[in-house]
Design a protein around this motif. Structure first.
Motif, short mmCIF file in Angstrom:
data_model
loop_
_atom_site.label_atom_id
_atom_site.label_comp_id
_atom_site.label_asym_id
_atom_site.label_seq_id
_atom_site.Cartn_x
_atom_site.Cartn_y
_atom_site.Cartn_z
N ALA A 193 0.81 -1.23 0.00
CA ALA A 193 0.00 0.00 0.00
C ALA A 193 0.84 1.28 0.00
N PRO A 194 1.86 1.42 0.87
CA PRO A 194 2.64 2.67 0.86
C PRO A 194 3.36 2.91 -0.47
N VAL A 195 3.93 1.84 -1.04
CA VAL A 195 4.63 1.97 -2.33
C VAL A 195 3.66 2.37 -3.43
N THR A 196 2.49 1.73 -3.41
CA THR A 196 1.48 2.02 -4.43
C THR A 196 1.00 3.46 -4.35
N ARG A 197 0.75 3.91 -3.12
CA ARG A 197 0.28 5.30 -2.94
C ARG A 197 1.32 6.29 -3.45
N ALA A 198 2.57 6.02 -3.17
CA ALA A 198 3.64 6.93 -3.61
C ALA A 198 3.74 6.95 -5.14
N LEU A 199 3.71 5.78 -5.77
CA LEU A 199 3.82 5.72 -7.22
C LEU A 199 2.60 6.34 -7.89
N SER A 200 1.41 6.05 -7.37
CA SER A 200 0.20 6.62 -7.95
C SER A 200 0.17 8.13 -7.82
N ALA A 201 0.66 8.64 -6.68
CA ALA A 201 0.71 10.09 -6.48
C ALA A 201 1.63 10.74 -7.50
N LEU A 202 2.71 10.03 -7.86
CA LEU A 202 3.66 10.56 -8.84
C LEU A 202 3.08 10.50 -10.25
N VAL A 203 2.56 9.33 -10.62
CA VAL A 203 2.11 9.12 -12.00
C VAL A 203 0.84 9.91 -12.30
N PHE A 204 -0.10 9.90 -11.36
CA PHE A 204 -1.40 10.56 -11.59
C PHE A 204 -1.49 11.90 -10.87
#
Length: 506
Positions: A31-42
């Motif tokens: 979850a933390p990794v996904t949130r960080a990547l999604s915040a960057l990409v989107f």
């Protein structure tokens, strides 16, 4: 090959409760990794009252640039594209593995998916009917991006010793950048892209599709409380994995033979059902067209007004036809041709079929239903909206939607297995062991996707797929003059052939 087989058997022998526990643990860890990547990409920026995801702006800006750079080839090239698909310029002696039609069918199978049924409904529900018009506009613009991707993918593909070919963004990034004196950067970008497509294919192109296919079957057989399949996702996954394996084990030739039959059938099947509903709703069609135009330019109740509607429509289009992601270039580059631009022309048809035809059909069904039942979309998921809209006219429509959803998901999976495979062999090298290992793991993930919920993993792969559009678009900008040079060469050849075939020519 022994370790993957042992691992597969051990996982299948695990109790379902143990697997479910792993589900929660993986989700929490990712979850933390996904949130960080999604915040960057989107990442979203405020613009005139609307919030615009930068990745959408990146893709749409490129599509607009290539449309202008190639002089609206996306529109004027359609007749020529149809002639090529029907067999013009085909020569079985040319390098490649599949026909133009089969390459197109494989690429279309990778883009036409659950989003054409559910995602479009959500876009119309959130953005109103005007979102559908902007979706069509973005789909037309995306055709230009596909042309560049697939021309370059075919031009820079690699011919393997066994007669097979490997192409796609990783190859034109590496080879094209090397021609420009940036070999090291090109190799790095190619590897980054390949890794992204491998991970992405397991999520967006596999587990998500398997899960949605399973959910559709459960919903039409009594729901999770009453369906015999309600607690047997693993069994459904095993059957689906076996079907996928039967297709992908033979490589691109086998995939192309299946998609060449399944894609036309599923497209006609769904469009015929949508046309039937639209015929029954024909009284509402003038309302639908007026609402699309008015909503696209005048949306006072929408955050950001017309711009907010535009963002939603553009977002749905780029998420649906994947123009700029580069994945389709992997399938198109397998075509039998010594003239790369022919496949660039053929690729124009892909966003047209996916977005301008199939997604628009769904949008019109939703909008015409709103004429009779205003607000019926409230509180529903995307596929449920479309199913309810069909069901208002035809009682057994949920079964129709379930069949369409299953076909869309299955076809997407077999196409994305090829995308992931080519990314994998780019990283580790060509070879039977590498291919067999990847296909085994891909089928294992089909079972996993049907059995458990891995929301964080799916979100992570989704974000990664859109992250790789950054190096891909950079490569397209850099190599656009190469594609235009190839286009000029092809057009001269086409004019010469047409003159030779003209009546009265000597």
């Amino acid at each position: 090959m022994k370790p993957p087989r042992v691992l597969c058997l051990l996982l299948l022998m695990l109790p379902l409760s143990a697997v479910a526990g792993v589900d929660a643990w993986i989700d929490d860890a990712m979850a933390p990794v996904t949130r960080a990547l999604s915040a960057l990409v989107f990442f979203e920026v405020p613009l005139f009252g609307a919030r615009l995801p930068l990745v959408v702006l990146w893709l749409v800006a490129a599509a607009l640039f290539f449309t202008l750079y190639f002089g609206f080839l996306n529109l004027r090239g359609l007749p020529h594209a149809l002639r090529i698909v029907r067999g013009a310029y085909h020569d079985p002696e040319h390098t490649g593995e599949v026909t133009h039609f089969q390459a197109l069918a494989t690429a279309v199978s990778g883009t036409v998916g659950i989003g054409n049924i559910g995602g479009v409904a959500v876009a119309v529900s959130v953005g109103g009917p005007g979102a559908a018009l902007w979706m069509i506009v973005a789909g037309l613009l995306g055709m230009s991006t596909k042309f560049v991707e697939c021309t370059l993918g075919t031009l820079y593909r690699r011919e393997n010793p066994d007669g097979s070919v490997s192409g796609g963004p990783m190859y034109y990034l590496e080879r094209g950048f090397a021609e420009k004196g940036r070999a090291a950067l090109g190799r790095w970008l190619g590897r980054f892209y390949a890794l992204g497509i491998v991970i992405g294919c397991m999520g967006i192109g596999n587990m998500f599709q398997a899960n949605q296919a399973y959910v559709q079957v459960v919903n039409v057989t009594g729901g999770f409380g009453g369906s015999w399949f309600g607690d047997k996702g693993w069994l459904f996954g095993l059957v689906l994995a076996a079907l996928v394996a039967l297709v992908i084990i033979g490589g691109i030739r086998s995939i192309a033979r299946v998609t060449g039959k399944v894609v036309p059938f599923m497209a006609l099947f769904y469009c015929a059902g949508a046309l039937l509903i639209l015929f029954m709703n024909r009284e509402a069609l003038p309302f639908a067209f007026h609402a699309m135009v008015d909503g696209a330019f005048n949306a006072p109740g929408m955050a950001g007004g017309a711009l907010g509607v535009m963002v939603i429509g553009f977002q749905r289009a780029v998420f649906s036809n994947e123009a700029g992601i580069g994945s389709a270039a992997i399938a198109h580059s397998a075509v039998q041709t010594n003239d790369p631009v022919t496949e660039g022309y053929v690729s124009l048809l892909e966003p047209f079929i996916d977005t301008v035809i199939i997604s628009t059909m769904t949008a019109l069904v939703i909008i015409t239903t709103l004429y009779y039942v205003p607000g019926f979309t409230e509180g529903m998921g995307g596929i449920e909206m479309t199913s309810r809209a069909f069901e208002r006219n035809v009682a057994w429509s949920p079964y129709f939607i379930a069949v369409a959803g299953f076909l869309f998901a299955f076809s997407t999976m077999i196409a994305w297995s090829y995308y992931g495979l080519k990314g994998w062999t780019y990283l580790v090298g060509e070879g039977r062991a590498a291919e067999a290992g990847f296909k085994l793991v891909f089928c294992l993930f089909v079972v996993v996707g049907s059995s458990i919920q891995l929301g964080s993993i799916l979100d992570f792969s989704d974000a990664l797929v859109f992250l790789i559009c950054v190096p891909n678009i950079i490569g397209l900008y850099l190599l656009a003059p190469v594609a235009r040079r190839e286009l000029a060469r092809h057009d001269r050849k086409a004019r010469r052939i047409a003159a030779e075939r003209a009546p009265g020519s000597s």
